[in-house]
Design a protein around this motif. Sequence first.
Motif, PDB file in Angstrom:
ATOM      1  N   ILE A 119       0.851  -1.201   0.000  1.00  0.00           N
ATOM      2  CA  ILE A 119       0.000   0.000   0.000  1.00  0.00           C
ATOM      3  C   ILE A 119       0.885   1.249   0.000  1.00  0.00           C
ATOM      4  N   MET A 120       1.949   1.201   0.791  1.00  0.00           N
ATOM      5  CA  MET A 120       2.865   2.344   0.849  1.00  0.00           C
ATOM      6  C   MET A 120       3.479   2.603  -0.530  1.00  0.00           C
ATOM      7  N   ALA A 121       3.923   1.542  -1.194  1.00  0.00           N
ATOM      8  CA  ALA A 121       4.528   1.685  -2.524  1.00  0.00           C
ATOM      9  C   ALA A 121       3.513   2.262  -3.510  1.00  0.00           C
ATOM     10  N   LYS A 122       2.276   1.796  -3.401  1.00  0.00           N
ATOM     11  CA  LYS A 122       1.209   2.271  -4.288  1.00  0.00           C
ATOM     12  C   LYS A 122       0.967   3.768  -4.076  1.00  0.00           C
ATOM     13  N   GLU A 123       0.961   4.182  -2.808  1.00  0.00           N
ATOM     14  CA  GLU A 123       0.742   5.603  -2.496  1.00  0.00           C
ATOM     15  C   GLU A 123       1.876   6.471  -3.044  1.00  0.00           C
ATOM     16  N   GLN A 124       3.035   5.874  -3.219  1.00  0.00           N
ATOM     17  CA  GLN A 124       4.168   6.626  -3.794  1.00  0.00           C
ATOM     18  C   GLN A 124       4.129   6.640  -5.321  1.00  0.00           C
ATOM     19  N   GLY A 125       3.086   6.033  -5.884  1.00  0.00           N
ATOM     20  CA  GLY A 125       2.952   6.021  -7.345  1.00  0.00           C
ATOM     21  C   GLY A 125       3.690   4.886  -8.019  1.00  0.00           C
ATOM     22  N   LYS A 126       4.175   3.950  -7.234  1.00  0.00           N
ATOM     23  CA  LYS A 126       4.877   2.814  -7.827  1.00  0.00           C
ATOM     24  C   LYS A 126       3.876   1.783  -8.349  1.00  0.00           C
ATOM     25  N   ALA A 127       4.350   0.961  -9.285  1.00  0.00           N
ATOM     26  CA  ALA A 127       3.541  -0.177  -9.720  1.00  0.00           C
ATOM     27  C   ALA A 127       3.638  -1.243  -8.635  1.00  0.00           C
ATOM     28  N   THR A 128       2.580  -2.062  -8.516  1.00  0.00           N
ATOM     29  CA  THR A 128       2.604  -3.094  -7.475  1.00  0.00           C
ATOM     30  C   THR A 128       2.138  -4.435  -8.047  1.00  0.00           C
ATOM     31  N   GLY A 129       2.682  -5.495  -7.495  1.00  0.00           N
ATOM     32  CA  GLY A 129       2.275  -6.817  -7.972  1.00  0.00           C
ATOM     33  C   GLY A 129       2.512  -7.889  -6.941  1.00  0.00           C
ATOM     34  N   LEU A 130       1.804  -8.986  -7.097  1.00  0.00           N
ATOM     35  CA  LEU A 130       2.011 -10.149  -6.240  1.00  0.00           C
ATOM     36  C   LEU A 130       1.739 -11.404  -7.051  1.00  0.00           C
ATOM     37  N   LEU A 131       2.527 -12.413  -6.803  1.00  0.00           N
ATOM     38  CA  LEU A 131       2.303 -13.670  -7.506  1.00  0.00           C
ATOM     39  C   LEU A 131       2.714 -14.837  -6.629  1.00  0.00           C
ATOM     40  N   THR A 132       2.046 -15.961  -6.853  1.00  0.00           N
ATOM     41  CA  THR A 132       2.285 -17.164  -6.050  1.00  0.00           C
ATOM     42  C   THR A 132       1.928 -18.388  -6.873  1.00  0.00           C
ATOM     43  N   ASP A 133       2.471 -19.539  -6.476  1.00  0.00           N
ATOM     44  CA  ASP A 133       2.023 -20.776  -7.129  1.00  0.00           C
ATOM     45  C   ASP A 133       0.957 -21.494  -6.302  1.00  0.00           C
ATOM     46  N   THR A 134       0.539 -20.874  -5.178  1.00  0.00           N
ATOM     47  CA  THR A 134      -0.673 -21.365  -4.507  1.00  0.00           C
ATOM     48  C   THR A 134      -1.803 -20.445  -4.997  1.00  0.00           C
ATOM     49  N   TYR A 135      -2.809 -20.192  -4.177  1.00  0.00           N
ATOM     50  CA  TYR A 135      -3.890 -19.308  -4.633  1.00  0.00           C
ATOM     51  C   TYR A 135      -3.661 -17.887  -4.110  1.00  0.00           C
ATOM     52  N   VAL A 136      -4.114 -16.891  -4.882  1.00  0.00           N
ATOM     53  CA  VAL A 136      -3.723 -15.507  -4.553  1.00  0.00           C
ATOM     54  C   VAL A 136      -4.378 -14.955  -3.284  1.00  0.00           C
ATOM     55  N   LEU A 137      -5.430 -15.618  -2.791  1.00  0.00           N
ATOM     56  CA  LEU A 137      -5.995 -15.170  -1.515  1.00  0.00           C
ATOM     57  C   LEU A 137      -5.368 -15.937  -0.351  1.00  0.00           C
ATOM     58  N   ASP A 138      -4.353 -16.757  -0.645  1.00  0.00           N
ATOM     59  CA  ASP A 138      -3.642 -17.471   0.415  1.00  0.00           C
ATOM     60  C   ASP A 138      -2.900 -16.438   1.271  1.00  0.00           C
ATOM     61  N   ALA A 139      -2.518 -16.868   2.466  1.00  0.00           N
ATOM     62  CA  ALA A 139      -2.076 -15.923   3.495  1.00  0.00           C
ATOM     63  C   ALA A 139      -0.933 -14.991   3.068  1.00  0.00           C
ATOM     64  N   THR A 140       0.090 -15.534   2.428  1.00  0.00           N
ATOM     65  CA  THR A 140       1.274 -14.699   2.147  1.00  0.00           C
ATOM     66  C   THR A 140       0.940 -13.507   1.245  1.00  0.00           C
ATOM     67  N   PRO A 141       0.268 -13.717   0.082  1.00  0.00           N
ATOM     68  CA  PRO A 141      -0.134 -12.538  -0.693  1.00  0.00           C
ATOM     69  C   PRO A 141      -1.218 -11.720   0.029  1.00  0.00           C
ATOM     70  N   ALA A 142      -2.145 -12.388   0.726  1.00  0.00           N
ATOM     71  CA  ALA A 142      -3.298 -11.685   1.308  1.00  0.00           C
ATOM     72  C   ALA A 142      -2.885 -10.613   2.317  1.00  0.00           C
ATOM     73  N   GLY A 143      -1.772 -10.839   3.032  1.00  0.00           N
ATOM     74  CA  GLY A 143      -1.314  -9.859   4.012  1.00  0.00           C
ATOM     75  C   GLY A 143      -1.002  -8.507   3.387  1.00  0.00           C
ATOM     76  N   LEU A 144      -0.809  -8.485   2.077  1.00  0.00           N
ATOM     77  CA  LEU A 144      -0.469  -7.233   1.392  1.00  0.00           C
ATOM     78  C   LEU A 144      -1.690  -6.367   1.094  1.00  0.00           C
ATOM     79  N   PHE A 145      -2.860  -6.999   0.982  1.00  0.00           N
ATOM     80  CA  PHE A 145      -4.046  -6.217   0.587  1.00  0.00           C
ATOM     81  C   PHE A 145      -5.259  -6.458   1.496  1.00  0.00           C
ATOM     82  N   GLY A 146      -5.259  -7.545   2.277  1.00  0.00           N
ATOM     83  CA  GLY A 146      -6.469  -7.948   2.997  1.00  0.00           C
ATOM     84  C   GLY A 146      -6.533  -7.449   4.423  1.00  0.00           C
ATOM     85  N   HIS A 147      -7.734  -7.418   4.970  1.00  0.00           N
ATOM     86  CA  HIS A 147      -7.938  -7.097   6.391  1.00  0.00           C
ATOM     87  C   HIS A 147      -9.069  -7.996   6.897  1.00  0.00           C
ATOM     88  N   VAL A 148      -8.743  -9.166   7.370  1.00  0.00           N
ATOM     89  CA  VAL A 148      -9.764 -10.074   7.910  1.00  0.00           C
ATOM     90  C   VAL A 148      -9.232 -10.728   9.185  1.00  0.00           C
TER      91      VAL A 148
END
Length: 481
Positions: A119-148
Amino acid sequence: MVKKIILSIFCILFFLSTSFAKEEPKNVILFIADGTGPTIMHLLMQYAKLAPNSPFKDRTSTLEKLINEGKLSLVSNDTAFSIVTDSAAAATQFETGYKTKPEAVGVDKDFNPVDSVLIMAKEQGKATGLLTDTYVLDATPAGLFGHVQNRRNYTDLSKNLLEVKPDVVMGGGFNHFVSKNNLKSGVLTNILNKVPYKDDITPKNQDDTTFETLLKSGYAIAFDEKGLSKVKGNKIFGRFAAEGYPFNIDGLKSAPSLTTMTKKAVDTLSKNKKGFFLLVEAGEVDWAAHTNDAATTLREMLEAEETLTYLKNWTDKHPNTLLIITADHDTGGFGFNYRKMTKEEKEYKMDAGYVQGHYDYISPDNLDKLLEQKGSFYILSKQFKALPKDKQTPQKALDYINKNMGLNLTLNQIGLEENQKDFNIEKAFKKASENLGVVWNTTSHTSSPLLAIFYGAEVKAPNIMHNTQIAQIIREFLNEK
Ligand SMILES: [Zn+2]
């Protein structure tokens, strides 16, 4: 006059070099090998160095080079309430800098939402991305965008993701973006024709509008490797499996490899002049380790190694890039142990000329032997259990295990008796691998400390730290002028 000209040329060059240095964008690439404690990282490094048939020309893995050339820290991952963590709390801690409860995503220990470094990088105008070979709502990527409060709340996590809208999102998890009604109503018919894994789909989203929101969100959506190669735009949503990908050892089917996804993500995100933040997760090391399957774990690490080789080269060419390699926790407590030999084994090993006394100290040949395994324990066991019941005898299990692991064991060595009625094939596979010296402490996570490697751009990283400090280091790096 000549002096003046030389001086002004010098001034112009100096001005250009400093202004170029200023324009060089700052990038952060966070590489997480899920479940990869130091002993699993070491398995890859030892394979490269010691296996007689090691394909590594200089017998040194890129992971080892990164450790040698970068900065290495020892990391603790305790949560606000526990010594052992799951991926959700760990990800939240190193992605936001706040301690939290196990299974919580993107919230602090009192369940207040907290923002991540993405989120911080996005606010600075940077491009952002995440990728995984599990599912994208899995915990490791989810911590970057989720709040549950709980990582299994996929409906809210899918909404969180489509609000944050990172530029590049790749992985599995088609299931988490469709509802049962979506499937029944036929709105997906045209889409499903493009989905190679459509027979595996089991909808897990409770909101019938999520998929429509995704379609309207401006992403180019790809469902297989071919589709991904055709995407030209700057916003990519790759959905390459119903849940996680198959293990590398079993063949990826239509899904792109971790390295293919990473290259595409870096090519796309690096077009942004302000730089980018990217999470790359080798997520299935954890899944392989949960099944105590050393060969499958090593195959996943070899895929991670290929991705790291690409990322190291890229970082070397883009000096303002901070590449961080770490894990969220250790899974399994892996290692090799020496073991007492039987009389027959002893004679055989003595002939081979490298063992003294009563113990087998485990030959480096066993590292090659691991890679003779033809599939994951998970898939091989599933196939065995699909045989007609009368075919599932201990002798058949032994033949099956020997054939698929390239071994020549006896019934006793896989823990079975000749006329045994009920047995667990997974356990027999695991027992077979003990003959290669493989040991695991558990099928869950351990409290082992982790390694974190900081490579590329210079940062101050303490030799020993808590995983919340990783987020702080990223923040400081992004904030520095
Ligand atoms: Zn796990």
